[in-house]
Design an enzyme around this catalytic site. Structure first.
Site, short mmCIF file in Angstrom:
data_model
loop_
_atom_site.label_atom_id
_atom_site.label_comp_id
_atom_site.label_asym_id
_atom_site.label_seq_id
_atom_site.Cartn_x
_atom_site.Cartn_y
_atom_site.Cartn_z
N ILE A 1 -3.76 4.62 1.47
CA ILE A 1 -4.07 5.13 2.80
C ILE A 1 -5.17 6.19 2.73
O ILE A 1 -5.96 6.34 3.68
CB ILE A 1 -2.80 5.67 3.52
CG1 ILE A 1 -3.02 5.85 5.03
CG2 ILE A 1 -2.32 6.95 2.91
CD1 ILE A 1 -2.87 4.61 5.84
N GLN B 1 0.83 -1.20 0.00
CA GLN B 1 0.00 0.00 0.00
C GLN B 1 0.86 1.24 0.00
O GLN B 1 2.02 1.22 0.42
CB GLN B 1 -0.99 -0.01 1.16
CG GLN B 1 -0.41 -0.04 2.52
CD GLN B 1 -0.35 1.31 3.24
OE1 GLN B 1 0.09 1.33 4.35
NE2 GLN B 1 -0.75 2.40 2.65
N CYS B 2 0.26 2.33 -0.48
CA CYS B 2 0.93 3.63 -0.51
C CYS B 2 -0.12 4.69 -0.24
O CYS B 2 -1.11 4.45 0.44
CB CYS B 2 1.65 3.85 -1.84
SG CYS B 2 0.55 3.94 -3.26
N ARG B 3 0.06 5.87 -0.78
CA ARG B 3 -0.88 6.96 -0.54
C ARG B 3 -2.19 6.75 -1.30
O ARG B 3 -3.26 6.83 -0.73
CB ARG B 3 -0.25 8.30 -0.94
CG ARG B 3 -1.14 9.49 -0.72
CD ARG B 3 -0.40 10.79 -1.04
NE ARG B 3 -1.32 11.92 -0.97
CZ ARG B 3 -2.06 12.34 -1.99
NH1 ARG B 3 -1.99 11.74 -3.16
NH2 ARG B 3 -2.87 13.37 -1.85
N GLY C 1 -2.35 4.22 -4.18
CA GLY C 1 -2.37 2.96 -4.91
C GLY C 1 -1.45 2.89 -6.10
O GLY C 1 -1.27 1.82 -6.68
#
Length: 101
Positions: free
Chosen positions: A96, A67-69, A71
């Site tokens: 997120i 996961q990241c900010r 996607g």
């Protein structure tokens, strides 16, 4: 590109609420991780991922959620890990931002 192997925020939250402890790798930068993160997520910035592969070797046959900010970086991390032989990598759709939303 969204694939059936990706995971939604709703599915992840449901699993966490059931007490599951999936392997989650947060590929954002350290400062982003410090601002907000999913409990239990391991922080490995996308740029550092190639150097951390040896530490992740035991996870090749396990489910790994990246996961990241939003996607996008995690989609790149998913593709990279799959190229390295990881069999079950799932991207958290929306990252997120969606998780907190």
């Amino acid at each position: 590109m969204i694939t059936s192997s990706d995971i939604t925020v709703e599915e992840l939250k449901e699993r966490l609420n059931k007490g599951e402890t999936p392997v989650i790798i947060d590929v954002r930068e350290d400062w982003e991780y410090q601002e907000a993160n999913i409990a239990g997520a391991k922080n490995i910035p996308l740029g550092a991922l190639p150097n951390q592969l040896e530490d992740l070797e035991d996870l090749k046959d396990q489910e790994v959620i990246v996961q990241c900010r939003s996607g996008a970086r995690s989609a790149n991390a998913k593709a990279f890990l799959q190229q390295q032989g990881f069999k079950n990598v799932r991207n958290l759709l929306g990252g997120i931002l969606a998780y907190q939303g």
